[in-house]
Design an enzyme around this catalytic site. Sequence first.
Site, PDB file in Angstrom:
ATOM      1  N   ASP A   1       0.827  -1.211   0.000  1.00  0.00           N
ATOM      2  CA  ASP A   1       0.000   0.000   0.000  1.00  0.00           C
ATOM      3  C   ASP A   1       0.865   1.266   0.000  1.00  0.00           C
ATOM      4  O   ASP A   1       0.428   2.329   0.421  1.00  0.00           O
ATOM      5  CB  ASP A   1      -0.979  -0.010   1.186  1.00  0.00           C
ATOM      6  CG  ASP A   1      -0.242  -0.042   2.520  1.00  0.00           C
ATOM      7  OD1 ASP A   1       0.998  -0.212   2.515  1.00  0.00           O
ATOM      8  OD2 ASP A   1      -0.911   0.111   3.560  1.00  0.00           O
TER       9      ASP A   1
ATOM     10  N   HIS B   1      23.301   9.967 -19.507  1.00  0.00           N
ATOM     11  CA  HIS B   1      22.248   9.896 -18.480  1.00  0.00           C
ATOM     12  C   HIS B   1      22.606   8.876 -17.400  1.00  0.00           C
ATOM     13  O   HIS B   1      21.784   8.046 -17.000  1.00  0.00           O
ATOM     14  CB  HIS B   1      20.886   9.587 -19.123  1.00  0.00           C
ATOM     15  CG  HIS B   1      20.285  10.789 -19.797  1.00  0.00           C
ATOM     16  ND1 HIS B   1      19.155  10.743 -20.568  1.00  0.00           N
ATOM     17  CD2 HIS B   1      20.669  12.088 -19.802  1.00  0.00           C
ATOM     18  CE1 HIS B   1      18.875  11.959 -21.021  1.00  0.00           C
ATOM     19  NE2 HIS B   1      19.781  12.790 -20.580  1.00  0.00           N
TER      20      HIS B   1
ATOM     21  N   ASP C   1      24.935  16.602 -12.982  1.00  0.00           N
ATOM     22  CA  ASP C   1      23.801  17.197 -13.693  1.00  0.00           C
ATOM     23  C   ASP C   1      22.591  16.972 -12.782  1.00  0.00           C
ATOM     24  O   ASP C   1      22.103  15.843 -12.671  1.00  0.00           O
ATOM     25  CB  ASP C   1      23.636  16.512 -15.049  1.00  0.00           C
ATOM     26  CG  ASP C   1      22.496  17.092 -15.882  1.00  0.00           C
ATOM     27  OD1 ASP C   1      21.639  17.804 -15.321  1.00  0.00           O
ATOM     28  OD2 ASP C   1      22.455  16.806 -17.095  1.00  0.00           O
TER      29      ASP C   1
ATOM     30  N   ASP D   1      17.759  22.746 -14.203  1.00  0.00           N
ATOM     31  CA  ASP D   1      18.504  21.671 -14.881  1.00  0.00           C
ATOM     32  C   ASP D   1      19.925  22.176 -15.126  1.00  0.00           C
ATOM     33  O   ASP D   1      20.172  22.871 -16.111  1.00  0.00           O
ATOM     34  CB  ASP D   1      17.796  21.321 -16.199  1.00  0.00           C
ATOM     35  CG  ASP D   1      18.532  20.243 -16.973  1.00  0.00           C
ATOM     36  OD1 ASP D   1      19.482  19.648 -16.436  1.00  0.00           O
ATOM     37  OD2 ASP D   1      18.141  20.003 -18.140  1.00  0.00           O
TER      38      ASP D   1
ATOM     39  N   HIS E   1      24.793  15.432 -28.621  1.00  0.00           N
ATOM     40  CA  HIS E   1      23.449  15.907 -28.269  1.00  0.00           C
ATOM     41  C   HIS E   1      23.236  17.337 -28.744  1.00  0.00           C
ATOM     42  O   HIS E   1      24.088  17.911 -29.406  1.00  0.00           O
ATOM     43  CB  HIS E   1      23.173  15.732 -26.768  1.00  0.00           C
ATOM     44  CG  HIS E   1      24.161  16.409 -25.859  1.00  0.00           C
ATOM     45  ND1 HIS E   1      24.152  17.772 -25.644  1.00  0.00           N
ATOM     46  CD2 HIS E   1      25.169  15.908 -25.098  1.00  0.00           C
ATOM     47  CE1 HIS E   1      25.100  18.079 -24.779  1.00  0.00           C
ATOM     48  NE2 HIS E   1      25.747  16.971 -24.435  1.00  0.00           N
TER      49      HIS E   1
ATOM     50  N   HIS F   1      17.304  22.564 -24.425  1.00  0.00           N
ATOM     51  CA  HIS F   1      15.873  22.285 -24.574  1.00  0.00           C
ATOM     52  C   HIS F   1      15.098  23.326 -23.783  1.00  0.00           C
ATOM     53  O   HIS F   1      15.651  24.007 -22.928  1.00  0.00           O
ATOM     54  CB  HIS F   1      15.556  20.870 -24.053  1.00  0.00           C
ATOM     55  CG  HIS F   1      16.185  20.584 -22.711  1.00  0.00           C
ATOM     56  ND1 HIS F   1      15.602  20.958 -21.526  1.00  0.00           N
ATOM     57  CD2 HIS F   1      17.376  20.013 -22.372  1.00  0.00           C
ATOM     58  CE1 HIS F   1      16.406  20.600 -20.524  1.00  0.00           C
ATOM     59  NE2 HIS F   1      17.489  20.035 -21.004  1.00  0.00           N
TER      60      HIS F   1
ATOM     61  N   HIS G   1      12.337  18.739 -19.668  1.00  0.00           N
ATOM     62  CA  HIS G   1      12.297  18.918 -21.122  1.00  0.00           C
ATOM     63  C   HIS G   1      10.898  19.455 -21.396  1.00  0.00           C
ATOM     64  O   HIS G   1       9.943  18.702 -21.551  1.00  0.00           O
ATOM     65  CB  HIS G   1      12.555  17.592 -21.846  1.00  0.00           C
ATOM     66  CG  HIS G   1      13.950  17.075 -21.616  1.00  0.00           C
ATOM     67  ND1 HIS G   1      14.351  15.821 -21.947  1.00  0.00           N
ATOM     68  CD2 HIS G   1      15.039  17.678 -21.076  1.00  0.00           C
ATOM     69  CE1 HIS G   1      15.644  15.656 -21.617  1.00  0.00           C
ATOM     70  NE2 HIS G   1      16.067  16.769 -21.082  1.00  0.00           N
TER      71      HIS G   1
ATOM     72  N   GLU H   1      23.762  23.748 -22.920  1.00  0.00           N
ATOM     73  CA  GLU H   1      24.502  22.668 -22.287  1.00  0.00           C
ATOM     74  C   GLU H   1      25.431  21.909 -23.226  1.00  0.00           C
ATOM     75  O   GLU H   1      25.265  20.708 -23.433  1.00  0.00           O
ATOM     76  CB  GLU H   1      23.527  21.697 -21.617  1.00  0.00           C
ATOM     77  CG  GLU H   1      22.371  21.224 -22.505  1.00  0.00           C
ATOM     78  CD  GLU H   1      21.513  20.184 -21.777  1.00  0.00           C
ATOM     79  OE1 GLU H   1      22.070  19.200 -21.290  1.00  0.00           O
ATOM     80  OE2 GLU H   1      20.272  20.377 -21.703  1.00  0.00           O
TER      81      GLU H   1
ATOM     82  N   TYR I   1      32.744  14.483 -24.645  1.00  0.00           N
ATOM     83  CA  TYR I   1      32.804  13.218 -23.898  1.00  0.00           C
ATOM     84  C   TYR I   1      33.794  12.306 -24.609  1.00  0.00           C
ATOM     85  O   TYR I   1      33.498  11.785 -25.687  1.00  0.00           O
ATOM     86  CB  TYR I   1      31.413  12.573 -23.854  1.00  0.00           C
ATOM     87  CG  TYR I   1      30.332  13.569 -23.464  1.00  0.00           C
ATOM     88  CD1 TYR I   1      30.041  13.828 -22.119  1.00  0.00           C
ATOM     89  CD2 TYR I   1      29.636  14.283 -24.444  1.00  0.00           C
ATOM     90  CE1 TYR I   1      29.073  14.760 -21.762  1.00  0.00           C
ATOM     91  CE2 TYR I   1      28.664  15.216 -24.098  1.00  0.00           C
ATOM     92  CZ  TYR I   1      28.388  15.454 -22.763  1.00  0.00           C
ATOM     93  OH  TYR I   1      27.434  16.377 -22.421  1.00  0.00           O
TER      94      TYR I   1
ATOM     95  N   ARG J   1      30.453  18.573 -19.299  1.00  0.00           N
ATOM     96  CA  ARG J   1      29.256  19.289 -19.744  1.00  0.00           C
ATOM     97  C   ARG J   1      29.093  20.484 -18.827  1.00  0.00           C
ATOM     98  O   ARG J   1      29.358  20.379 -17.615  1.00  0.00           O
ATOM     99  CB  ARG J   1      28.012  18.390 -19.716  1.00  0.00           C
ATOM    100  CG  ARG J   1      26.739  19.113 -20.133  1.00  0.00           C
ATOM    101  CD  ARG J   1      25.551  18.190 -20.496  1.00  0.00           C
ATOM    102  NE  ARG J   1      25.059  17.393 -19.397  1.00  0.00           N
ATOM    103  CZ  ARG J   1      25.294  16.097 -19.245  1.00  0.00           C
ATOM    104  NH1 ARG J   1      26.030  15.438 -20.132  1.00  0.00           N
ATOM    105  NH2 ARG J   1      24.804  15.429 -18.215  1.00  0.00           N
TER     106      ARG J   1
ATOM    107  N   GLU K   1      26.106  23.306 -18.069  1.00  0.00           N
ATOM    108  CA  GLU K   1      24.695  23.569 -18.394  1.00  0.00           C
ATOM    109  C   GLU K   1      24.143  24.673 -17.501  1.00  0.00           C
ATOM    110  O   GLU K   1      24.211  24.588 -16.274  1.00  0.00           O
ATOM    111  CB  GLU K   1      23.876  22.291 -18.191  1.00  0.00           C
ATOM    112  CG  GLU K   1      22.384  22.477 -18.436  1.00  0.00           C
ATOM    113  CD  GLU K   1      21.598  21.171 -18.398  1.00  0.00           C
ATOM    114  OE1 GLU K   1      22.052  20.224 -17.722  1.00  0.00           O
ATOM    115  OE2 GLU K   1      20.537  21.110 -19.034  1.00  0.00           O
TER     116      GLU K   1
HETATM  117  N1  GLY Z   1      19.321  16.557 -17.224  1.00  0.00           N
HETATM  118  C1  GLY Z   1      18.852  16.189 -18.496  1.00  0.00           C
HETATM  119  C2  GLY Z   1      19.259  17.162 -19.506  1.00  0.00           C
HETATM  120  O1  GLY Z   1      20.197  17.887 -19.293  1.00  0.00           O
HETATM  121  O2  GLY Z   1      18.633  17.310 -20.511  1.00  0.00           O
HETATM  122 MN    MN Z   2      20.851  18.456 -17.353  1.00  0.00          MN
HETATM  123 MN    MN Z   3      19.257  19.747 -19.868  1.00  0.00          MN
END
Ligand code: GLY
Ligand code: MN
Ligand code: MN
Length: 436
Positions: free
Chosen positions: A37, A241, A258, A269, A348, A352, A359, A382, A386, A404, A406
């Site tokens: 539950d 990820h 991240d 983010d 990438h 976004h 996202h 971002e 890599y 990275r 961001e």
């Molecule tokens: N944390 C996922 C991205 O940077 O899009």
């Molecule tokens: Mn991110």
């Molecule tokens: Mn992101």
Amino acid sequence: MIKMSEYAKRRKQLMQTIGPTGIVILPSAREYIRNGDAYYYFRQYSDFYYLTGFDEPESVLILAPKRKEGEYILFNRVRDRDREIWDGPRAGQEGACKEFLADQAFPIAELEAMLPELLVGRESVHYSLGFDKTFDDILLRAVNNIRAKIRGGLQSPIAFVDVGPSLHEMRLVKSPAEIAMMQKAVDITAFGHIRAMEVCEPNKYEYELEAELMYEFHKRGARSSAYNSIVGAGKNTCILHYVTNNQKIVDGDLVLIDAGAEYQNYAADITRTFPANGKFSGEQCAIYELVLESQLAAIKAIKPGASWTAAQNVIVKILTQGLVDLGLLKGNVDNLIEKRAYFPFYMHKSGHWLGLDVHDAGRYNINNKWRPLEAGMTLTVEPGLYISADIPGVHKRWHNIGVRIEDNVVVTETGRDVLSKQIPKTVADIEALMAK
Ligand code: GLY
Ligand code: MN
Ligand code: MN
């Protein structure tokens, strides 16, 4: 908190978009059992929250423009003393009207019986078919119910229209109140990133840094992250990820974090990359400076009227030139860009939309053209590089360097504002913070 009047304004705007013969139907998120539950943490659907500010499951919003008994109808849970002792208070129908400004509210159990009469005479049903099979069936049964009575003079809806696109266009441009929420999410996130850098040292585990982030998030009112935190050291910096977060951080590693807090359902983010021992090696520094140069240039390219792809174009150009200068790519820069030779190192996009979802909703491309940016749009920038050990032909001194950087950026009337500028990102600032 975003004012209830702002939610009302959004509902009005959506009703204007769909016109007087349409109807919007939007179910809330469901609760899901984890086991026994025990339930997963409840997170309201962003579309539903955007129009209601209402955070309970088992709810359905209806917008029926020009309906004389009221245009905004909420179906929600009834008050239940037994359940409320276990799970906490519910708004009930009275709360739905008084606090959440519904014109009318009914128990969720009455929805199925009432749907046909709400749908009669409405030409277009604005509903996102396919997301909630159970609710699709309820709605289609109601429509069939009207179709069966067509000889009695009832008119059944002619069109089903996905409510997503018009709603998501609204969500894409943030109001000042929304930007304030996002700033708060970013500010909380900043504490987490700075703390993780401060306490990092070799031989800690990745999850220990994650714990520092979560401590700051929770302590400052963000009960949840906007997504699973990525805390990777060494070769894990090259897994985009990576969320396992269970490896030992070794002297000489880079660490990539991240992570973003969610505050009042708004996401941050943010990514920072730093040396585990507080000092970048020569190779780490070269790659880091290159990513940073591309990120700063991409942020500068963000302004009203600039194309969505402006940032990516700037990043690709700078990274490719830099990879040539460092000997990691060979050839003419324009040809290398044309061939996407950077792709093994940078696979990438530049970022976004960001908002209620990490996202976030909203189209990037309209009629086959990348859309121009407008004031109020909020996005991430971002870039990364890599260098995993399996890229052929790369000397091993570069291996396992994943970087990275961001930040979260809002487009303003005159340019852009970086919401996350307080988090150190130059080599000098990071090393100074970590030396303390
Ligand atoms: N944390 C996922 C991205 O940077 O899009
Ligand atoms: Mn991110
Ligand atoms: Mn992101």
